[in-house]
Design a protein around this motif. Structure first.
Motif, mmCIF file in Angstrom:
data_model
loop_
_atom_site.group_PDB
_atom_site.id
_atom_site.type_symbol
_atom_site.label_atom_id
_atom_site.label_comp_id
_atom_site.label_asym_id
_atom_site.label_seq_id
_atom_site.Cartn_x
_atom_site.Cartn_y
_atom_site.Cartn_z
ATOM 1 N N GLU A 81 -17.170 9.698 -12.063
ATOM 2 C CA GLU A 81 -16.042 8.891 -12.454
ATOM 3 C C GLU A 81 -14.891 8.456 -12.984
ATOM 4 O OE1 GLU A 81 -17.368 4.194 -14.247
ATOM 5 O OE2 GLU A 81 -18.967 5.873 -13.762
ATOM 6 N N ARG A 82 -15.587 9.375 -13.870
ATOM 7 C CA ARG A 82 -13.519 9.362 -15.464
ATOM 8 C C ARG A 82 -13.150 10.109 -14.343
ATOM 9 N NH1 ARG A 82 -13.380 12.720 -20.782
ATOM 10 N NH2 ARG A 82 -10.889 12.421 -21.027
ATOM 11 N N LEU A 83 -13.243 11.312 -13.286
ATOM 12 C CA LEU A 83 -11.987 12.381 -12.776
ATOM 13 C C LEU A 83 -12.173 11.481 -11.836
ATOM 14 C CD1 LEU A 83 -14.146 15.377 -12.519
ATOM 15 C CD2 LEU A 83 -12.289 15.152 -13.501
ATOM 16 N N SER A 84 -12.515 10.899 -11.184
ATOM 17 C CA SER A 84 -12.078 9.908 -10.177
ATOM 18 C C SER A 84 -10.640 8.939 -10.452
ATOM 19 C CB SER A 84 -13.059 9.277 -9.205
ATOM 20 O OG SER A 84 -13.489 9.946 -8.532
ATOM 21 N N ASN B 269 -12.232 9.186 -2.786
ATOM 22 C CA ASN B 269 -13.308 10.196 -2.065
ATOM 23 C C ASN B 269 -14.551 11.113 -2.490
ATOM 24 O OD1 ASN B 269 -14.403 12.120 -0.255
ATOM 25 N ND2 ASN B 269 -14.275 10.104 1.070
ATOM 26 N N ILE B 270 -15.156 11.205 -2.876
ATOM 27 C CA ILE B 270 -16.436 12.361 -3.690
ATOM 28 C C ILE B 270 -15.953 13.213 -3.340
ATOM 29 C CG2 ILE B 270 -18.340 13.217 -4.752
ATOM 30 C CD1 ILE B 270 -17.330 10.724 -5.992
ATOM 31 N N GLU C 113 -14.927 16.372 -5.156
ATOM 32 C CA GLU C 113 -15.512 17.906 -5.100
ATOM 33 C C GLU C 113 -14.156 19.107 -4.396
ATOM 34 O OE1 GLU C 113 -19.080 17.072 -3.456
ATOM 35 O OE2 GLU C 113 -20.128 16.637 -5.474
ATOM 36 N N ASP C 114 -13.161 18.918 -3.680
ATOM 37 C CA ASP C 114 -12.918 19.944 -2.774
ATOM 38 C C ASP C 114 -11.897 20.256 -3.678
ATOM 39 O OD1 ASP C 114 -13.967 19.735 -0.389
ATOM 40 O OD2 ASP C 114 -12.739 18.651 0.991
ATOM 41 N N LEU D 99 -20.575 22.584 -10.177
ATOM 42 C CA LEU D 99 -20.165 21.349 -10.041
ATOM 43 C C LEU D 99 -21.796 20.470 -9.730
ATOM 44 C CD1 LEU D 99 -18.524 21.372 -6.683
ATOM 45 C CD2 LEU D 99 -17.208 20.060 -8.693
ATOM 46 N N ASP D 100 -22.420 19.677 -10.868
ATOM 47 C CA ASP D 100 -24.085 19.420 -11.243
ATOM 48 C C ASP D 100 -24.168 17.986 -10.129
ATOM 49 O OD1 ASP D 100 -26.248 18.501 -11.645
ATOM 50 O OD2 ASP D 100 -25.585 18.161 -13.703
ATOM 51 N N GLN D 101 -23.784 18.330 -9.291
ATOM 52 C CA GLN D 101 -24.208 17.117 -8.421
ATOM 53 C C GLN D 101 -24.935 15.554 -8.714
ATOM 54 O OE1 GLN D 101 -23.960 19.189 -4.431
ATOM 55 N NE2 GLN D 101 -21.655 18.687 -3.939
#
Length: 293
Positions: free
Chosen positions: A121-124, A131-132, A136-137, A152-154
């Motif tokens: 959420e913060r990174l977005s 887009n998640i 992640e890409d 990555l802790d999905q």
């Protein structure tokens, strides 16, 4: 690859690329200098720009109405984040696709240096990626480019950071860095003092245990020596003949005083007479005969 080797590799590549742009920019001005700055901001693998920003030819751009926006853009790539650019984008040159990605990676480096876990959420929000999958890409790209180390802790929708490459440091930030290092050194000194105290206590404990062991061994040796001496004295009188030949009063062997006579035959130790046995003896012929006959 070891972390120290990774840092050395990143620093070597960055220094080689940055030197090329510094050599080009130091004698330029106007549009040619603007082009060199754009090329440096789009270059792959280059994430430090302080040396370029510190050139005299670049410093003069700050006070020039035409070139100042390129100086501001370079300053944002050196110390700022994507949010910094968004707040001032009206007075700045537009970003190309490579520049957008680089500024996102630089922003990620800043975020990763402050915390162990970064939520999606913060990174977005900070990277302006809704887009998640795209987020992640970008994170995977940062890991493959050795900008950060982590996973990555999905399951928990977050990035777990183990290490992050460093960015350029402002002169004003040096005070905070020095304070942090002094605090860390103080903590190390306290830890060292505690360790030395524990080592001293451990050494004293070992010495005390060694003394106890020595005393115990001495007591055991003394007990064994006494036991051997006692055993050797007992074996000297191992038969009745030895006892008779030894200069030992009979009264002491019988457990009586030296002035009392030994009891006669048929008399018990307490003075009472013993009773004669009435057991019948056996004789040939099959008849029994009594001791009374």
């Amino acid at each position: 690859m070891e972390r120290n080797d990774l840092v050395t590799k990143i620093s070597s590549c960055a220094n080689a690329q940055l030197k090329k742009f510094v050599d080009l920019a130091q004698n330029l001005n106007g549009i040619p200098l603007q082009n060199v700055i754009i090329q440096a901001l789009e270059a792959n693998g280059l994430y430090v720009f302080a040396e370029l920003l510190g050139l005299d030819s670049v410093k003069t751009m700050e006070n020039n109405d035409v070139n100042d926006k390129y100086w501001k853009l370079l300053n944002i790539f050196t110390y700022g984040t994507l949010q910094t650019y968004r707040e001032e984008h009206e007075n700045l040159p537009p970003l190309s696709t490579p520049m957008v990605k680089k500024l996102q990676l630089l922003t990620l480096m800043t975020l990763a240096s402050d915390t162990k876990y970064l939520s999606y959420e913060r990174l977005s929000k900070e990277l302006c990626i809704e887009n998640i999958r795209e987020l992640e890409d970008l994170l995977i790209s940062a890991i493959y480019e050795d900008i950060i180390l982590g996973r990555l802790d999905q399951l928990n929708s977050r990035l777990e950071v183990d290490w992050s490459a460093g960015r350029d440091v402002k002169y004003n930030d040096m005070v905070h860095i020095i304070s942090t290092l002094n605090s860390w050194c103080g903590g190390c000194e306290k830890l060292l003092t505690n360790i030395e105290g524990q080592v001293m206590r451990s050494d004293n404990h070992v010495i005390e245990e060694a003394k106890k062991k020595t005393n115990f061994n001495q007591e055991v040796e003394t007990a064994l020596a006494n036991l051997r001496k006692s055993t050797s004295q007992t074996t000297e009188y191992s038969s009745p003949r030895d006892l008779l030949s030894a200069d030992i009063p009979l009264s002491s062997l019988m457990g009586r005083g030296s002035g009392q006579p030994l009891p006669s035959v048929g008399v018990n130790m307490d003075g009472t007479k013993t009773k004669k046995s009435k057991v019948k003896a056996f004789r040939p012929g099959g008849k029994l005969w009594s001791t009374k006959n």
